[in-house]
Design a protein around this motif. Structure first.
Motif, PDB file in Angstrom:
ATOM      1  N   LYS A  88       1.238   6.868  -6.778  1.00 52.98           N
ATOM      2  CA  LYS A  88       0.161   7.842  -7.047  1.00 52.98           C
ATOM      3  C   LYS A  88       0.770   9.273  -6.783  1.00 52.98           C
ATOM      4  CE  LYS A  88      -3.602   4.833  -6.378  1.00 52.98           C
ATOM      5  NZ  LYS A  88      -4.877   4.491  -5.604  1.00 52.98           N
ATOM      6  N   ARG A  89       1.336   9.277  -5.865  1.00 54.39           N
ATOM      7  CA  ARG A  89       1.939  10.797  -5.430  1.00 54.39           C
ATOM      8  C   ARG A  89       2.936  11.175  -6.469  1.00 54.39           C
ATOM      9  NH1 ARG A  89       2.620   9.022  -0.499  1.00 54.39           N
ATOM     10  NH2 ARG A  89       4.944   9.064  -0.753  1.00 54.39           N
ATOM     11  N   ASN A  90       4.043  10.382  -6.749  1.00 54.19           N
ATOM     12  CA  ASN A  90       5.202  10.592  -7.460  1.00 54.19           C
ATOM     13  C   ASN A  90       5.424   9.515  -8.613  1.00 54.19           C
ATOM     14  OD1 ASN A  90       7.465  11.326  -8.493  1.00 54.19           O
ATOM     15  ND2 ASN A  90       8.142  12.331  -6.657  1.00 54.19           N
ATOM     16  N   PRO A  91       4.621   9.229  -9.614  1.00 54.91           N
ATOM     17  CA  PRO A  91       4.992   8.346 -10.647  1.00 54.91           C
ATOM     18  C   PRO A  91       6.296   7.993 -10.808  1.00 54.91           C
ATOM     19  CG  PRO A  91       3.131   9.741 -11.246  1.00 54.91           C
ATOM     20  CD  PRO A  91       3.906  10.330 -10.060  1.00 54.91           C
ATOM     21  N   ASN A 126       0.729  -1.178   0.047  1.00 49.22           N
ATOM     22  CA  ASN A 126       0.040   0.109   0.028  1.00 49.22           C
ATOM     23  C   ASN A 126       0.844   1.300   0.083  1.00 49.22           C
ATOM     24  OD1 ASN A 126       0.891  -0.257   2.709  1.00 49.22           O
ATOM     25  ND2 ASN A 126      -1.065   0.273   3.495  1.00 49.22           N
ATOM     26  N   GLU A 127       1.845   1.207   0.423  1.00 47.86           N
ATOM     27  CA  GLU A 127       2.872   2.421   0.861  1.00 47.86           C
ATOM     28  C   GLU A 127       3.542   2.543  -0.654  1.00 47.86           C
ATOM     29  OE1 GLU A 127       4.925   2.120   5.135  1.00 47.86           O
ATOM     30  OE2 GLU A 127       5.492   0.893   3.511  1.00 47.86           O
ATOM     31  N   LEU A 128       3.675   1.407  -1.525  1.00 50.65           N
ATOM     32  CA  LEU A 128       4.251   1.512  -2.793  1.00 50.65           C
ATOM     33  C   LEU A 128       3.160   2.206  -3.686  1.00 50.65           C
ATOM     34  CD1 LEU A 128       6.847   1.321  -4.848  1.00 50.65           C
ATOM     35  CD2 LEU A 128       5.912  -1.068  -4.826  1.00 50.65           C
ATOM     36  N   ILE A 129       1.970   1.554  -3.599  1.00 46.72           N
ATOM     37  CA  ILE A 129       0.962   2.148  -4.460  1.00 46.72           C
ATOM     38  C   ILE A 129       0.645   3.757  -4.194  1.00 46.72           C
ATOM     39  CG2 ILE A 129      -1.430   2.174  -4.646  1.00 46.72           C
ATOM     40  CD1 ILE A 129      -0.249  -0.368  -5.912  1.00 46.72           C
ATOM     41  N   GLU A 130       0.912   4.306  -2.995  1.00 42.10           N
ATOM     42  CA  GLU A 130       0.611   5.590  -2.720  1.00 42.10           C
ATOM     43  C   GLU A 130       1.697   6.265  -3.379  1.00 42.10           C
ATOM     44  OE1 GLU A 130      -1.939   7.050  -1.355  1.00 42.10           O
ATOM     45  OE2 GLU A 130      -2.952   5.548  -1.615  1.00 42.10           O
ATOM     46  N   LEU A 131       2.870   5.949  -3.134  1.00 41.93           N
ATOM     47  CA  LEU A 131       4.195   6.412  -3.633  1.00 41.93           C
ATOM     48  C   LEU A 131       3.882   6.665  -5.294  1.00 41.93           C
ATOM     49  CD1 LEU A 131       6.967   7.627  -3.462  1.00 41.93           C
ATOM     50  CD2 LEU A 131       7.895   5.305  -3.658  1.00 41.93           C
TER      51      LEU A 131
END
Length: 189
Positions: free
Chosen positions: A11-14, A4-9
């Motif tokens: 989304k935040r900074n492709p 989930n942290e990687l997914i958020e990263l």
């Protein structure tokens, strides 16, 4: 880093997120792609297919759900589907092949050696059996290093070992695997 942290990263900074995703999973994706299409595609086409997997992932990132499975499993499914699509596309490029068409027969014989494919499949099967018979942490070191493409440093951090210990165990384990395979596969590897 958790899924989930990687997914958020991502989304935040492709750029940073996808770079991290690719560094973690490129080896796995490439091995899936190679297994499916190496009989019909060249190296460039296989690399393009592997890259397309990460593009597909990014375009479908909202479909990922931790409840349905891990990020690794999601990428594996995408890689398998993309490789199958690439295989089908490549076969269509060759066109319909008549058994009576002598040129087509020569083409098939030149590009797909059934005996060689069988031998490779049997060797791969024996190798996987040998790897699965290894004790831990040797099995995990080999899988992470040679199938997932992880560095010794990354593996050492995950397994709380020194880099030297990972390299030593890796070297010894490769020796064991070689002896096992030489004894179990007629004609060696």
């Amino acid at each position: 880093m958790q899924d989930n942290e990687l997914i958020e990263l991502i989304k935040r900074n492709p750029n940073i997120g996808l770079s991290k995703l690719m560094s973690d999973y490129m080896g796995l994706v490439c091995s899936i792609v190679r297994e499916k299409i190496n009989s019909v595609c060249d190296e460039f086409e296989m690399e393009a297919c592997a890259s397309d997997v990460f593009i597909d992932f990014y375009n479908n990132i909202d479909r990922f759900s931790e409840e349905k499975g891990s990020l690794k499993a999601f990428l594996c499914v995408i890689a398998k589907r993309r490789a199958i699509d690439t295989f089908r596309k490549k076969i269509k490029e060759v066109g319909n092949i008549s058994v009576d068409d002598e040129e087509s027969y020569v083409y098939i014989a030149d590009t797909i050696d059934i005996e060689e494919a069988y031998i490779k499949r049997e060797q791969k099967k024996a190798l996987l059996e040998a790897i699965n018979s290894l004790g831990e942490p040797d099995r995990e070191i080999i899988v992470r290093k040679y199938y997932m493409g992880e560095s010794s440093k990354s593996i050492s951090e995950r397994l709380s070992m020194t880099v030297t210990a990972v390299d030593t165990r890796s070297s010894r384990t490769l020796g064991k695997l070689k002896k096992y395979l030489m004894a179990s596969i007629p004609g060696g590897i």
